[in-house]
Design a protein around this motif. Structure first.
Motif, mmCIF file in Angstrom:
data_model
loop_
_atom_site.group_PDB
_atom_site.id
_atom_site.type_symbol
_atom_site.label_atom_id
_atom_site.label_comp_id
_atom_site.label_asym_id
_atom_site.label_seq_id
_atom_site.Cartn_x
_atom_site.Cartn_y
_atom_site.Cartn_z
ATOM 1 N N UNK A 48 0.859 -1.187 0.000
ATOM 2 C CA UNK A 48 0.000 0.000 0.000
ATOM 3 C C UNK A 48 0.897 1.239 0.000
ATOM 4 N N UNK A 49 0.713 2.076 -1.022
ATOM 5 C CA UNK A 49 1.452 3.348 -1.041
ATOM 6 C C UNK A 49 0.534 4.445 -0.497
ATOM 7 N N UNK A 50 0.982 5.059 0.574
ATOM 8 C CA UNK A 50 0.245 6.156 1.200
ATOM 9 C C UNK A 50 0.798 7.448 0.605
ATOM 10 N N UNK A 51 0.007 8.066 -0.253
ATOM 11 C CA UNK A 51 0.525 9.226 -0.990
ATOM 12 C C UNK A 51 0.263 10.501 -0.187
ATOM 13 N N UNK A 52 1.331 11.080 0.310
ATOM 14 C CA UNK A 52 1.251 12.237 1.200
ATOM 15 C C UNK A 52 1.623 13.524 0.459
ATOM 16 N N UNK A 53 2.592 13.430 -0.407
ATOM 17 C CA UNK A 53 3.080 14.592 -1.169
ATOM 18 C C UNK A 53 1.939 15.248 -1.961
ATOM 19 N N UNK A 54 1.633 16.545 -1.652
ATOM 20 C CA UNK A 54 0.461 17.191 -2.285
ATOM 21 C C UNK A 54 0.569 17.276 -3.807
ATOM 22 N N UNK A 55 1.765 17.517 -4.299
ATOM 23 C CA UNK A 55 1.942 17.624 -5.750
ATOM 24 C C UNK A 55 1.650 16.274 -6.417
ATOM 25 N N UNK A 56 2.113 15.198 -5.805
ATOM 26 C CA UNK A 56 1.816 13.871 -6.348
ATOM 27 C C UNK A 56 0.329 13.539 -6.268
ATOM 28 N N UNK A 57 -0.298 14.024 -5.210
ATOM 29 C CA UNK A 57 -1.749 13.816 -5.083
ATOM 30 C C UNK A 57 -2.465 14.514 -6.246
ATOM 31 N N UNK A 58 -2.042 15.748 -6.557
ATOM 32 C CA UNK A 58 -2.674 16.469 -7.674
ATOM 33 C C UNK A 58 -2.435 15.729 -8.989
ATOM 34 N N UNK A 59 -1.203 15.243 -9.164
ATOM 35 C CA UNK A 59 -0.908 14.511 -10.401
ATOM 36 C C UNK A 59 -1.758 13.250 -10.509
ATOM 37 N N UNK A 60 -1.890 12.527 -9.395
ATOM 38 C CA UNK A 60 -2.682 11.297 -9.411
ATOM 39 C C UNK A 60 -4.154 11.599 -9.693
ATOM 40 N N UNK A 61 -4.649 12.714 -9.141
ATOM 41 C CA UNK A 61 -6.038 13.097 -9.410
ATOM 42 C C UNK A 61 -6.250 13.286 -10.908
ATOM 43 N N UNK A 62 -5.265 13.916 -11.567
ATOM 44 C CA UNK A 62 -5.350 14.093 -13.024
ATOM 45 C C UNK A 62 -5.238 12.756 -13.752
ATOM 46 N N UNK A 63 -4.233 11.969 -13.365
ATOM 47 C CA UNK A 63 -3.998 10.685 -14.042
ATOM 48 C C UNK A 63 -5.203 9.757 -13.903
ATOM 49 N N UNK A 64 -5.965 9.910 -12.824
ATOM 50 C CA UNK A 64 -7.143 9.060 -12.612
ATOM 51 C C UNK A 64 -8.363 9.568 -13.365
ATOM 52 N N UNK A 65 -8.162 10.577 -14.199
ATOM 53 C CA UNK A 65 -9.279 11.073 -15.010
ATOM 54 C C UNK A 65 -9.914 12.321 -14.449
ATOM 55 N N UNK A 66 -9.129 13.110 -13.711
ATOM 56 C CA UNK A 66 -9.667 14.364 -13.165
ATOM 57 C C UNK A 66 -10.607 14.149 -12.000
ATOM 58 N N UNK A 67 -10.181 13.351 -11.050
ATOM 59 C CA UNK A 67 -11.000 13.082 -9.852
ATOM 60 C C UNK A 67 -10.397 13.859 -8.683
ATOM 61 N N UNK A 68 -10.919 15.075 -8.470
ATOM 62 C CA UNK A 68 -10.335 16.012 -7.520
ATOM 63 C C UNK A 68 -10.224 15.481 -6.100
ATOM 64 N N UNK A 69 -11.140 14.592 -5.723
ATOM 65 C CA UNK A 69 -11.130 14.071 -4.343
ATOM 66 C C UNK A 69 -9.889 13.232 -4.064
ATOM 67 N N UNK A 70 -9.196 12.784 -5.098
ATOM 68 C CA UNK A 70 -7.917 12.093 -4.889
ATOM 69 C C UNK A 70 -6.922 13.049 -4.217
ATOM 70 N N UNK A 71 -7.004 14.325 -4.596
ATOM 71 C CA UNK A 71 -6.129 15.346 -3.988
ATOM 72 C C UNK A 71 -6.704 15.866 -2.678
#
Lengths: 245, 245
Positions: A48-71
């Motif tokens: 399990x990767x616990x993503x804490x870095x805010x910039x990575x959270x924003x990137x993941x939100x985009x990569x997941x198809x623009x799902x803002x709640x990921x960030x």
């Protein structure tokens, strides 16, 4: 009916969270509850990767198809199916390891899902909300690069965790007779049961949208299966060592 | 810590059951609790075969590698990953369906695991015990024939359910730091953490066998990865329409 079963039956995805953060002690308890799930031959084929870095959270939100709640959620997890740890352990113990079997893809994917569902239930039992993020498989190579996932590890899905800031209704499920069969797979009734469920879902959508969303289950599935669903997954998995031999 | 989390943390597989039968009403409640799990795009890509026929139960016990509790438990379930129902529904709604994508194998396998884990937790919350039976993938073609599974449906795993007639200890899990990583996959510490866990498991085996079973986690994994794990799974899945395209 006991309170745990009531909790299970009341599940719905939460996509809007308050700013409140999950205390670290509770967070670790959720992960430990996840670890307690059954695991194939005790392999525990997940990380399990616990993503804490805010910039990575924003990137993941985009990569997941623009799902803002990921960030925006309190804690975002990426559940990875992991054949690396266990096979390296076996190698250090002297095994000549065979990797890339289709069966290993199944073992790791199923192990990972069991852990995640325990985390989900533990979270809900503490008043938290969650949603699974299958969308990280939209761009699995980019997600893997961002999280520095090595070979024999793939990102199966994400999970947003946090304190709910919405109270959506429970979404209906297929009739019991459609998913539970006695002794044999019988589907003579399936078209009828699905038609019944299509009516249920049509009412559900109409009521939630003041009559604006006139669709049903079967209609909603159409775009999902008409296109080639995430056609990159085969090559991506093979590139990560899940060669499906 | 609340009672649901305590329940999750106390999980262990049960392989010996009393003769007591699970009441039908409770059984259906367990399945409904299962259905409440999250599902990818609401696809609900699973079917549960409730095997009641005693002769078929005996055959499945053999096919799973001689696991007598498959025949002896109160209720035996085969959780099948099912891409048939949903894609046929989409077809009836006018979709030109593309089947056989690798992604669909993942969606169906993960959906099925989430449902099963909810059933497992609901069962344990009522004092029942269970064990997952991955062994049905030893002979998936024979299992599929026995249960008359059509194309685009595969038997992912079984589950024995019943009233426990044993109280085994909780089996240890990997250290938290081994399975939970912050931001990036880091495995510098993994060999050390696994060595620590090997010690834990060695003690566990020694204590449970009065010193007779001197092994550890890594040693136990060796035979699993040295041979080609269930090498038939690729061709079996392809034959069932899961072509991994």
């Amino acid at each position: 009916m006991n309170s745990t079963i009531e909790l299970l039956l009341s599940h719905r995805s939460i996509r809007k969270f308050t700013d409140q953060k999950i205390p670290r002690e509770l967070f670790e308890t959720l992960i430990r509850a996840g670890q307690s799930a059954a695991t194939s031959n005790h392999v525990q084929a997940y990380t399990i990767i616990h993503v804490v870095n805010p910039e990575n959270r924003r990137k993941l939100a985009e990569l997941a198809g623009g799902q803002g709640y990921v960030a925006d959620c309190s804690d975002f997890l990426v559940f990875c199916a992991d054949m690396k740890r266990s096979t390296e352990a076996a190698e250090r113990a002297g095994a000549e390891v065979v990797l890339g079997m289709t069966e290993q893809l199944l073992v790791a994917s199923i192990d990972t899902a069991l852990v995640a569902q325990n985390v989900a239930i533990a979270a809900e039992s503490e008043g938290l909300g969650l949603c699974y993020i299958g969308g990280i498989r939209n761009n699995p190579a980019e997600v893997s690069a961002l999280l520095r996932l090595p070979d024999h590890v793939y990102p199966a899905f994400g999970m947003c965790l946090g304190y709910p800031d919405q109270q959506p209704e429970v979404k209906p499920r297929l009739p019991l007779a459609s998913v539970l069969k006695e002794d044999y797979y019988q589907d003579e009734q399936d078209a009828t049961l699905v038609a019944e469920f299509d009516d249920t879902m049509r009412q559900y959508y109409l009521e939630r949208t003041a009559g604006n969303k006139d669709t049903n289950w079967s209609q909603q599935l159409k775009p999902l299966f008409t296109s080639k669903l995430r056609p990159h997954m085969k090559d991506f998995l093979k590139g990560k060592g899940f060669k499906m031999k």
